[in-house]
Scaffold this active site. Structure first.
Site, mmCIF file in Angstrom:
data_model
loop_
_atom_site.group_PDB
_atom_site.id
_atom_site.type_symbol
_atom_site.label_atom_id
_atom_site.label_comp_id
_atom_site.label_asym_id
_atom_site.label_seq_id
_atom_site.Cartn_x
_atom_site.Cartn_y
_atom_site.Cartn_z
ATOM 1 N N ALA B 59 0.858 -1.180 0.000
ATOM 2 C CA ALA B 59 0.000 0.000 0.000
ATOM 3 C C ALA B 59 0.897 1.233 0.000
ATOM 4 O O ALA B 59 1.396 1.641 1.044
ATOM 5 C CB ALA B 59 -0.897 -0.016 1.227
ATOM 6 N N GLU B 60 1.111 1.796 -1.181
ATOM 7 C CA GLU B 60 2.074 2.899 -1.277
ATOM 8 C C GLU B 60 1.608 4.142 -0.518
ATOM 9 O O GLU B 60 2.410 4.818 0.115
ATOM 10 C CB GLU B 60 2.352 3.236 -2.746
ATOM 11 N N GLN B 82 8.679 0.531 -4.711
ATOM 12 C CA GLN B 82 9.326 -0.591 -5.394
ATOM 13 C C GLN B 82 9.686 -0.281 -6.849
ATOM 14 O O GLN B 82 10.772 -0.619 -7.306
ATOM 15 C CB GLN B 82 8.416 -1.809 -5.323
ATOM 16 N N PHE B 83 8.763 0.358 -7.547
ATOM 17 C CA PHE B 83 9.036 0.780 -8.927
ATOM 18 C C PHE B 83 8.435 2.165 -9.147
ATOM 19 O O PHE B 83 7.405 2.513 -8.550
ATOM 20 C CB PHE B 83 8.444 -0.206 -9.941
ATOM 21 N N ASP B 84 9.074 2.916 -10.038
ATOM 22 C CA ASP B 84 8.646 4.274 -10.366
ATOM 23 C C ASP B 84 7.144 4.406 -10.608
ATOM 24 O O ASP B 84 6.491 5.302 -10.108
ATOM 25 C CB ASP B 84 9.405 4.770 -11.604
ATOM 26 N N GLY B 85 6.586 3.447 -11.365
ATOM 27 C CA GLY B 85 5.175 3.556 -11.737
ATOM 28 C C GLY B 85 4.217 3.348 -10.579
ATOM 29 O O GLY B 85 3.021 3.606 -10.703
ATOM 30 N N HIS B 129 6.965 -0.099 -14.953
ATOM 31 C CA HIS B 129 8.254 -0.399 -14.341
ATOM 32 C C HIS B 129 9.384 0.416 -14.960
ATOM 33 O O HIS B 129 10.556 0.117 -14.739
ATOM 34 C CB HIS B 129 8.587 -1.888 -14.476
#
Lengths: 417, 336
Positions: B59-60, B82-85, B129
């Site tokens: 949960a960003e 975890q990843f840019d997107g 990603h």
């Protein structure tokens, strides 16, 4: 745990129905409040006290202390008066906007009285009653709405974050703060100092209460807050004031089940309380805080109440609800109910009543005076506190704007052109 | 000096932060037992415990929102997206909360949060990603935005970011994670270049080429190729995108008279537009030609097998150099 019901067993799964009742019927919108075993209520709307041992045990000190009882009433009356004064100040152009709290005084004052000094509060923008009990000066409540500040007080001075406008966004902040309390205990090997003030059983760490409304229950941030809080058994109480309306949207548009029914699925304890019963609110919040302090995990409290006024002074609630509905909730008034109870006990005498009203008058007068004296900050203050450390690009912008403004001073000195 | 990959340099930098300051906590998905999907936090939970290095729910917004609360309580959270997107899910917490809290509270609440984000393409990854979202954050007052390009910077700047009392969005070019470089792990932070200062990677006299992150290595290769062609290109690694070191760019442009800005992010309203506009305002009388931007296209990031057409490569950067030198005629307003 006293006051904690297993929300998964509640009869809350029948569709609430999204079609609203006829505005003229006087039948309140929203999910039916369970007046049976589920919803905690210690004072009926006529002010008659009903015993409920598992909740009464959280009130033994207050029940034995006329002064404490009167203080609850006084705070509710003062909050109502602050609210009325601020609403009037908005109508007179002294405030740009005000979100009234009329009708929710018991939910706010009762829950705030359950807090210790070292607890921390994260709230939305309507928690004037909570802030007042925490020690926020009434004029500081109004600064944001006057437009002279983005927030009115130092959060660390009163252990309460400044108002949050993004609906539900602060629920996560409360959980993070509570995770910090746990981390402190882990790091320091001891709970926070116990600075018990309310006479209740206050062992354990500090705790957090986050306040939000029924509309916020639809926000992802609130659901994520529930997940994080449950995962870490964070010492946090989620205090939802279900005041039935999110601007024009009834609570039935936010949820097909009573809001408290969501607690079980997240691993939270859940309790629904009559939010217009200050004693019941105080009892269940104390119980939930005790649970949080002692490692029992987070609780969702659904305080069923009603926003009798508009969402803000810019809102027109007659476009979406009828007078009969409001009238039905006036009959559940939290202040009248508690005053009737105290009259019956002989605690609220005419002299005490006059004193409470006098305090409210003085607070309202001070709010008006202090607000008139509050100054608009100088223009260049908008560049202050964007960054804690120097930021060359912003510093250059400030310098350029300072030169621009100084040009007007030169004009003034040189006379009109 | 020791030779380290960029990922390992970050790992050592974070390890030092955790060791030196008990208020530093790490939060993110898979950063504990797994050590992060890029292994940047490898071994840190084992060394410092699950109370310092937290595996979070997926949960960003929750990660950023709880970091706000932790910082409110006096902690210095370092979060890993975890990843840019995936950062878009947390966008509200970053721009409405993290960036504004200090201003909202008139300077009483500081949020020293470091937001680590693997960034950019060139790794053959799936959708979401390979994004370059830096412009969103540069556009947000209250945030500092940096992107490291070398193992040495990874090691030092991550420590500077964690020590910074302002929130820092910290981009890590993922296709450089395993590129090696010399790192002086003994140098004191105070002796390192400050976080906001640009760095001249390759000195030159004909063209100023400004870039950052994953494209720095490509720009250095382009400068080498241009030198073979008799063109002296000065490569500047911007390092910090907010504040950007406009002084360093201007000093270079005044010497070279020509500016090329290269980045992977979309062209429209990208960081390159800001660099070019500011340099034009400051150095107009020194410019021999209009600044040129070499950027990603204004498209959603393409499928992996087409990404070489999106991410500027050595030839596109050289084409930009040629254009600013007037060697390639302008082909219209959309020439990039």
């Amino acid at each position: 745990m006293p006051g904690i019901t297993d929300s998964t067993t509640r009869d809350g799964l029948s569709p609430a129905g999204l079609a609203r009742d006829d505005l003229t019927t006087g039948v309140p919108d929203g999910h039916p409040v369970d007046d049976g075993a589920g919803t905690v209520r210690l004072l009926d709307p006529d002010g008659v006290r009903h015993p409920w041992p598992e909740h009464d045990r959280w009130l033994t000190d207050v029940d034995a202390d006329d002064g404490a009882l009167l203080r609850l009433l006084e705070d509710m009356v003062v909050v109502r008066r602050i609210d009325a004064e601020a609403t009037a100040l908005q109508r007179q152009g002294e405030l740009a906007l005000w979100p009234p709290v009329l009708g929710q005084e018991a939910a706010q004052v009762g829950s705030a009285h359950a807090l210790r000094r070292d607890d921390f509060v994260f709230s939305s923008y309507r928690e004037h009653g909570v802030a007042y009990v925490r020690g926020v000066a009434p004029v500081d409540l109004a600064r944001e709405w006057r437009g002279v500040a983005t927030a009115g007080w130092d959060p660390y001075a009163v252990n309460m974050a400044t108002p949050q406008v993004i609906v539900g966004g602060h629920a996560l902040h409360g959980v993070g703060y509570a995770m910090g309390i746990l981390a402190d205990a882990e790091r320091d090997g001891a709970p926070d100092d116990d600075t018990a003030e309310d006479g209740a059983a206050d062992d354990g760490t500090a705790a957090v209460v986050t306040y939000f409304g029924d509309g916020a229950m639809s926000q992802g941030a609130v659901s994520e807050a529930f997940v994080f809080a449950a995962t870490w058994s964070a010492p946090v109480v989620f205090f939802c004031q279900n005041n039935q309306w999110a601007i024009s949207e009834p609570v039935t548009l936010q949820s097909r089940v009573p809001l408290v029914a969501r607690a079980g699925g997240f691993g939270l304890a859940g309790v629904q309380v009559d939010g217009n019963d200050v004693l019941a609110v105080l009892a269940v919040t104390r119980a939930a805080l005790h649970r949080a302090r002692t490692g029992g995990g987070p609780t969702l409290v659904e305080a069923v109440t009603y926003r009798r006024g508009p969402h803000t002074t810019a809102d027109d609630p007659t476009r979406y609800r009828g007078a009969a509905e409001v009238e039905a909730w006036v009959r559940r008034d939290p202040v009248d109910r508690f005053a009737a109870y105290l009259r019956g006990r002989g605690v609220l005498t005419d002299a005490a009543d006059a004193h409470v009203r006098d305090v409210a008058d003085q607070v309202a007068a001070a709010l008006r005076t202090d607000l008139a004296a509050s100054e608009t900050p100088p223009p260049l203050a908008i560049f202050d506190h964007v960054y804690a450390l120097p930021h060359p690009a912003l510093d250059a912008e400030r310098d350029a704007y300072a030169r621009y403004l100084a040009g007007f001073a030169d004009d003034a000195a040189g006379g009109a052109r | 000096m020791t030779t380290l990959t960029l990922a390992k340099a970050l790992n050592l930098g974070l390890r030092r932060c955790l060791a030196d300051d008990p208020s530093v906590v790490l939060l993110g998905e898979d950063i504990g037992r797994l050590g992060g999907v890029f292994r940047v936090t490898d071994g840190l939970q084992a060394e410092f415990g699950p109370h310092r290095v937290l595996d979070t729910p997926l949960a960003e917004a929750g990660i950023l929102g709880t970091a706000v609360g932790l910082a409110y309580r006096g902690y210095r959270p370092v979060v890993e997206i975890q990843f840019d997107g995936f950062v878009y899910v947390a966008f509200d917490q970053i721009v409405s909360q993290v960036a504004r809290m200090y201003a909202r509270t008139a300077g009483t609440v500081r949020l020293p949060i470091t937001i680590r984000i693997p960034v950019g393409g060139g790794t053959g990854a799936a959708e979401h990603h390979s994004e370059s979202p830096e412009a969103y954050f540069v556009h947000t007052p209250g945030l500092r935005v940096v992107e490291v390009a070398s193992p040495q910077d990874a090691y030092t700047v991550v420590q500077q970011a964690v020590a910074c009392d302002d929130p820092v969005v910290f981009f890590e070019p993922k296709r450089r994670y395993y590129a090696k470089g010399e790192v002086d792990t003994g140098a004191a932070l105070a002796d390192s270049p400050p976080m906001g200062a640009a760095r001249v990677v390759v000195p030159g006299s004909d063209v100023t080429l400004v870039t950052y992150g994953g494209l720095v290595a490509t720009a250095v290769d382009a400068a080498t190729a241009a030198a073979d062609d008799g063109v002296s290109v000065e490569v500047i690694d911007l390092r910090s995108l907010s504040p950007a070191d406009h002084d360093a760019v201007a000093a270079s442009v005044r010497r070279t008279g020509r500016l090329v800005v290269a980045h992977e992010g979309p062209h429209e309203a990208g960081v390159g537009a800001e660099i070019a506009a500011t340099a034009t305002e400051r150095c107009f009388e020194y410019l021999e030609a209009a600044p040129v931007r070499v950027t990603g296209h204004d498209i959603p990031y393409p499928p992996a097998k087409l990404e070489m057409h999106h991410v500027p490569d050595l030839d596109r950067i050289l084409d930009g150099v040629d254009r600013v030198l007037g060697r390639v005629p302008a082909t219209g307003a959309v020439a990039r």
